[in-house]
Structure formats: C-alpha cells, structure tokens
Design an enzyme around this catalytic site. Structure first.
Site, PDB file in Angstrom:
ATOM      1  CG  ASP A 116      -3.250   6.443   5.542  1.00  0.00           C
ATOM      2  OD1 ASP A 116      -4.312   6.843   6.051  1.00  0.00           O
ATOM      3  OD2 ASP A 116      -2.969   5.242   5.377  1.00  0.00           O
ATOM      4  NE  ARG A 174      -4.093   0.272   1.332  1.00  0.00           N
ATOM      5  CZ  ARG A 174      -5.121   0.773   2.041  1.00  0.00           C
ATOM      6  NH1 ARG A 174      -5.404   0.294   3.239  1.00  0.00           N
ATOM      7  NH2 ARG A 174      -5.850   1.755   1.553  1.00  0.00           N
ATOM      8  CE  LYS A 229      -9.754   5.376   3.531  1.00  0.00           C
ATOM      9  NZ  LYS A 229      -9.167   4.698   2.330  1.00  0.00           N
TER      10      LYS A 229
END
Ligand code: MRU
Length: 311
Positions: free
Chosen positions: A216, A79, A227
């Site tokens: 993140d 990711r 998000k």
C-alpha cells in the site's frame, strides 16, 4: 468472462467486495461522498483499485458541479495508508485547475493500471517458482485488472508455467479466504487456502518456493506497508531462506516518506476483528511494515530491483 470490479457509465458501479464470494452485488455511487464511503467501508479495496475509484469520484463531483475541495478532502481521508489514493488525486489536481475533463483522465488511469500490472507481471513472473505463498488479495479485484502480486502469478501461468498459489486467509477481514480464492477459482488458477497461523508449517514442509505480496505504500528506503501479517511472513521467509518479493506499481512509492516508521497505518473498527465483547479494548491495524532488509526484490512496471524500490 473476465472479472471486473469497477465500471463507469453515467455513474460509478463497484462490485461489493464485502459480499463476495457468496453474492455478486453492485453498489452505485453518484457523488464523491458516496464514493468516499464506499472506499472507507471496503466495498472496494486494494491500493490501485482505491486510486481509480477516487479518480472516478472526483469526476462525479466535477460533473455535478460540486465543491471540488470538499470532494477531494473526503476522498483523500477515506483510507490513509494506500498512497496510490493521494497519487491519483495529485495527478488530477493540475487538470482540475485547467478545467479539463476529469472523467477522461480517470478512464485513462483505469486502462493504464491494467497495462502497468501486465508489465509488472512480465518482469516478475520469471522470479516465481512453483509453490507461491501470498496474503490478502492483489488481483483483478484489487486493481484495474490483472493484479500485482497475483498478476505475477497470472503472467507466469500465461507463459506456460505451472504455479500453485497458497492463499493465506488474511484475518481479520479475510481478503485471502473470500477474494483470492474466488479469483483463483474464477480463472482456473490452482489454489490452496490456509489459515494465517499455518504459514510457518507450510514453509517447514517445503511446499513454498517463493513469497509474493502487494503493498500500500513503499517508503524511500524500501520499507513496505502491506496487509497486516505480511511482516510475519517476511520473518518466516527469512528463517526458511525463501525469497520474499514485493509487487509495487510505481504509484505505490512514496519518495517523500523516508522510512516505514513514517507511514500512517490505518486502524480498522474493533467490530471487524471481533464483535460483541464489552470492556475489552481491541487493536486492529489494517497494515504492518516489512523492513527493506527482509525484502529480496521490489518488482514494478519498470523492472526488478534487488537494491531498493525503483523510482
Ligand atoms: O485492506 P485492503 O484489502 O485494501 O488491503 C489490500 C492490500 O493489503 C494489498 O496487498 C495492497 O493494497 C495491494 S493490492 C494490489
């Protein structure tokens, strides 16, 4: 019983977050490749949880005598936006070169993460006022335990404050609807679910007093990737003169990344947005970037900063 999403005995066990809240099923990973697949397919998600999982994946590879460069590359690619993943692998690099036991370090990271979240929560809890709007899932399921943004709520409640959570559904993957509501109901945190499109109306109705989100990756200038939909919330919060807080363990700071435009944004498969249409292109970014100017404060285990992310 407290929730847990990551366990390690002779193998790595991950609570399959794709199936929650309907079913609690565990996925077992015995290799780094299986671990990388579990991260990419969202069996486990949330930046700190991904980092811990990757560290266990490296420990599995070491235990099996596998090609460590291949294992590292597969995990790193699983990711791209959550910089905690790279942080975890870089923390293991010198230990790997020295021939140290990576499992010991992975377990240490796992335990440390809970302590970091507790410290972050203690710093951030006083900022929160009744009526907290949040997006995605930033709790125990997304971390080693306790949580970051949701951890601030937990810490405030532990201190005896009455805090009500408004959980956005978080389209298209529904982390808020499926995971935050599950955690809140599991732990007795009062929670109201609403669709993403209802955030503005909720603020206009005067029911939100603060917005708190996870992240993140935070760039050196304070821009924060989180998000998809977080940026919308920050714009709405500014319009309604509400404080907008970013909960960020220091492993989420990418000091080498100058600004939000330099943060790689993961695009998820079209089917996660909508399955079944032929001939229609789909844009499905998993994250957006909130500019630093819309952020009231960055909260980490080191404290609260209104000037920018703490190093
Ligand atoms: O795609 P996800 O579910 O991994 O996205 C998670 C988030 O956006 C969280 O807010 C972030 O990772 C912080 S979790 C403490």
């Amino acid at each position: 019983m407290s929730l847990t999403a990551i366990r390690f005995d002779s193998a790595l066990h991950l609570l399959d977050q794709r199936l929650l809240p309907r079913e609690s099923r565990w996925v077992t990973c015995r290799t780094a490749a299986e671990t990388a697949d579990a991260i990419a397919s969202m069996v486990v998600r949330g930046a700190p949880a991904i980092a811990i999982t990757a560290a266990y994946g490296m420990a599995l590879a070491q235990g099996a005598g596998a090609d460590m460069a291949l294992a590292r590359a597969a995990l790193l690619a699983s990711r791209p936006t959550a910089v905690n993943l790279r942080w975890a692998l870089e923390r293991l690099d010198p230990l790997l070169r020295a021939g140290a036991d990576l499992l010991t370090e992975a377990r240490r990271m796992h335990e440390e993460d809970v302590a970091i979240n507790r410290a972050l929560g203690a710093h951030g809890a006083p900022l929160l006022q009744e009526g907290v709007l949040t997006i995605c899932n930033t709790g125990t399921l997304a971390t080693g335990g306790w949580g970051t943004a949701l951890g601030m709520v937990r810490s405030a409640r532990e201190a005896g404050r009455a805090i009500h959570v408004y959980a956005l559904e978080t389209r298209p993957y529904d982390q808020g609807a499926r995971l935050t509501t599950y955690e809140c109901s599991h732990d007795g945190i009062p929670c109201t679910l609403l669709a993403d499109s209802m955030a503005g109306a909720l603020m206009a109705a005067g029911r939100v007093r603060s917005v708190v989100v996870g992240c993140d990756r935070v760039a050196a200038n304070g821009d924060a990737a989180n998000k998809i939909g977080t940026y919308n919330l920050a714009v709405l919060a500014r319009h309604h003169a509400l404080p907008f807080y970013v909960a960020m363990p220091s492993s989420t700071l990418d000091a080498g990344c100058p600004d939000g435009a330099s943060i790689p944004i993961e695009e998820r498969p079209a089917e996660e947005l909508f399955a079944g249409l032929r001939g229609v292109s789909v844009w499905n970014p998993a994250f957006d970037v909130t500019p630093a100017e819309l952020i009231t404060a960055w909260v980490s285990e080191h404290g609260v900063s209104r000037e920018g992310p703490l190093p």
